[in-house]
Motif scaffolding. Structure first.
Motif, PDB file in Angstrom:
ATOM      1  N   GLY A  95     -26.602 -57.893 -35.464  1.00 19.36           N
ATOM      2  CA  GLY A  95     -26.032 -58.145 -34.140  1.00 19.36           C
ATOM      3  C   GLY A  95     -25.220 -56.995 -33.578  1.00 19.36           C
ATOM      4  O   GLY A  95     -24.892 -56.987 -32.395  1.00 19.36           O
ATOM      5  N   GLN A 122     -27.604 -65.882 -42.511  1.00 21.29           N
ATOM      6  CA  GLN A 122     -26.742 -66.075 -41.356  1.00 21.29           C
ATOM      7  C   GLN A 122     -27.317 -67.202 -40.504  1.00 21.29           C
ATOM      8  O   GLN A 122     -28.431 -67.650 -40.716  1.00 21.29           O
ATOM      9  CB  GLN A 122     -26.649 -64.786 -40.538  1.00 21.29           C
ATOM     10  N   SER A 123     -26.578 -67.620 -39.531  1.00 26.79           N
ATOM     11  CA  SER A 123     -27.012 -68.698 -38.656  1.00 26.79           C
ATOM     12  C   SER A 123     -28.300 -68.325 -37.927  1.00 26.79           C
ATOM     13  O   SER A 123     -28.383 -67.269 -37.288  1.00 26.79           O
ATOM     14  CB  SER A 123     -25.913 -68.990 -37.622  1.00 26.79           C
ATOM     15  N   LYS A 183     -27.622 -67.977 -34.170  1.00 28.97           N
ATOM     16  CA  LYS A 183     -26.950 -66.709 -33.858  1.00 28.97           C
ATOM     17  C   LYS A 183     -27.966 -65.567 -33.869  1.00 28.97           C
ATOM     18  O   LYS A 183     -28.001 -64.754 -32.933  1.00 28.97           O
ATOM     19  CB  LYS A 183     -25.834 -66.438 -34.869  1.00 28.97           C
ATOM     20  N   ARG A 184     -28.786 -65.513 -34.891  1.00 30.31           N
ATOM     21  CA  ARG A 184     -29.786 -64.442 -34.989  1.00 30.31           C
ATOM     22  C   ARG A 184     -30.841 -64.563 -33.882  1.00 30.31           C
ATOM     23  O   ARG A 184     -31.278 -63.556 -33.330  1.00 30.31           O
ATOM     24  CB  ARG A 184     -30.456 -64.446 -36.354  1.00 30.31           C
ATOM     25  N   LYS A 240     -30.395 -65.714 -30.855  1.00 27.52           N
ATOM     26  CA  LYS A 240     -29.771 -65.214 -29.620  1.00 27.52           C
ATOM     27  C   LYS A 240     -29.681 -63.688 -29.627  1.00 27.52           C
ATOM     28  O   LYS A 240     -29.962 -63.039 -28.621  1.00 27.52           O
ATOM     29  CB  LYS A 240     -28.368 -65.814 -29.461  1.00 27.52           C
ATOM     30  N   GLN A 241     -29.301 -63.107 -30.771  1.00 28.04           N
ATOM     31  CA  GLN A 241     -29.186 -61.653 -30.870  1.00 28.04           C
ATOM     32  C   GLN A 241     -30.553 -60.986 -30.711  1.00 28.04           C
ATOM     33  O   GLN A 241     -30.678 -59.970 -30.018  1.00 28.04           O
ATOM     34  CB  GLN A 241     -28.569 -61.267 -32.218  1.00 28.04           C
ATOM     35  N   ASP A 280     -26.877 -72.043 -40.935  1.00 27.35           N
ATOM     36  CA  ASP A 280     -25.488 -71.939 -40.527  1.00 27.35           C
ATOM     37  C   ASP A 280     -24.602 -71.960 -41.756  1.00 27.35           C
ATOM     38  O   ASP A 280     -24.767 -72.795 -42.637  1.00 27.35           O
ATOM     39  CB  ASP A 280     -25.129 -73.120 -39.619  1.00 27.35           C
ATOM     40  N   HIS A 337     -26.006 -78.858 -40.486  1.00 28.10           N
ATOM     41  CA  HIS A 337     -26.290 -77.800 -39.528  1.00 28.10           C
ATOM     42  C   HIS A 337     -27.601 -78.128 -38.830  1.00 28.10           C
ATOM     43  O   HIS A 337     -28.419 -78.875 -39.340  1.00 28.10           O
ATOM     44  CB  HIS A 337     -26.386 -76.447 -40.225  1.00 28.10           C
TER      45      HIS A 337
END
Length: 157
Positions: free
Chosen positions: A82, A109-110, A113-114, A116-117, A133, A139
């Motif tokens: 990220g 990692q989530s 999150k990944r 979105k990145q 998560d 999760h």
């Protein structure tokens, strides 16, 4: 032990062969097994590997794979996925279209999150290996998120 087994290795190999990416990125290499699988699938395609500890550190303790044609962002050069300036790094590798890149996440990692990145960087071909998560309690997996959001066009294995 503590790594991908045959079925997931074959899945990664198959997807890399099928997609024929211009570049492959792996986030989380551990002892280099997924790097080896990607190399077997696409012998001439460049690989960028982001991992906190360089796989060569494991060679002293047993089997590990270090690819001579891989760009490692590891050890003191480690950058979290990220935090990478992907436009600059891709240009450095002669890649102008991030949609022609395969990204493999095995960094624990989530997934969200990944996702979105990766989306922000323009990546379209993503494979997740046991990313979830972190923290306590239940999760949401990407499958649950997509099912509840009625997102289609995603393959699950």
């Amino acid at each position: 032990m503590h790594g991908m087994r045959f079925d997931h290795s074959f899945g990664l190999w198959f997807m890399a062969r099928w997609l024929k990416p211009d570049l492959m990125i792996e986030s989380g290499a551990f002892k280099g097994h997924s790097t080896w699988v990607l190399r077997q699938a696409m012998p001439n395609t460049r690989i960028i590997s982001l991992t906190p500890r360089h796989p060569e550190k494991y060679l002293k303790k047993g089997p590990a794979y270090v690819d001579g044609n891989c760009t490692y962002l590891a050890g003191k050069d480690f950058i979290d996925f990220g935090s990478v300036d992907w436009e600059k790094l891709l240009m450095k590798h002669g890649i102008s279209d991030p949609s022609k890149v395969l990204v493999f996440f095995d960094d624990h990692q989530s997934e969200l999150k990944r996702l979105k990145q990766a989306h922000k960087a323009g990546f379209r071909h993503l494979i997740f290996e046991d990313n979830y998560d972190t923290g306590t309690g239940d999760h949401y997996s990407l499958r649950q998120i997509c099912d509840q959001s009625h997102i289609r066009g995603v393959w699950w294995t």
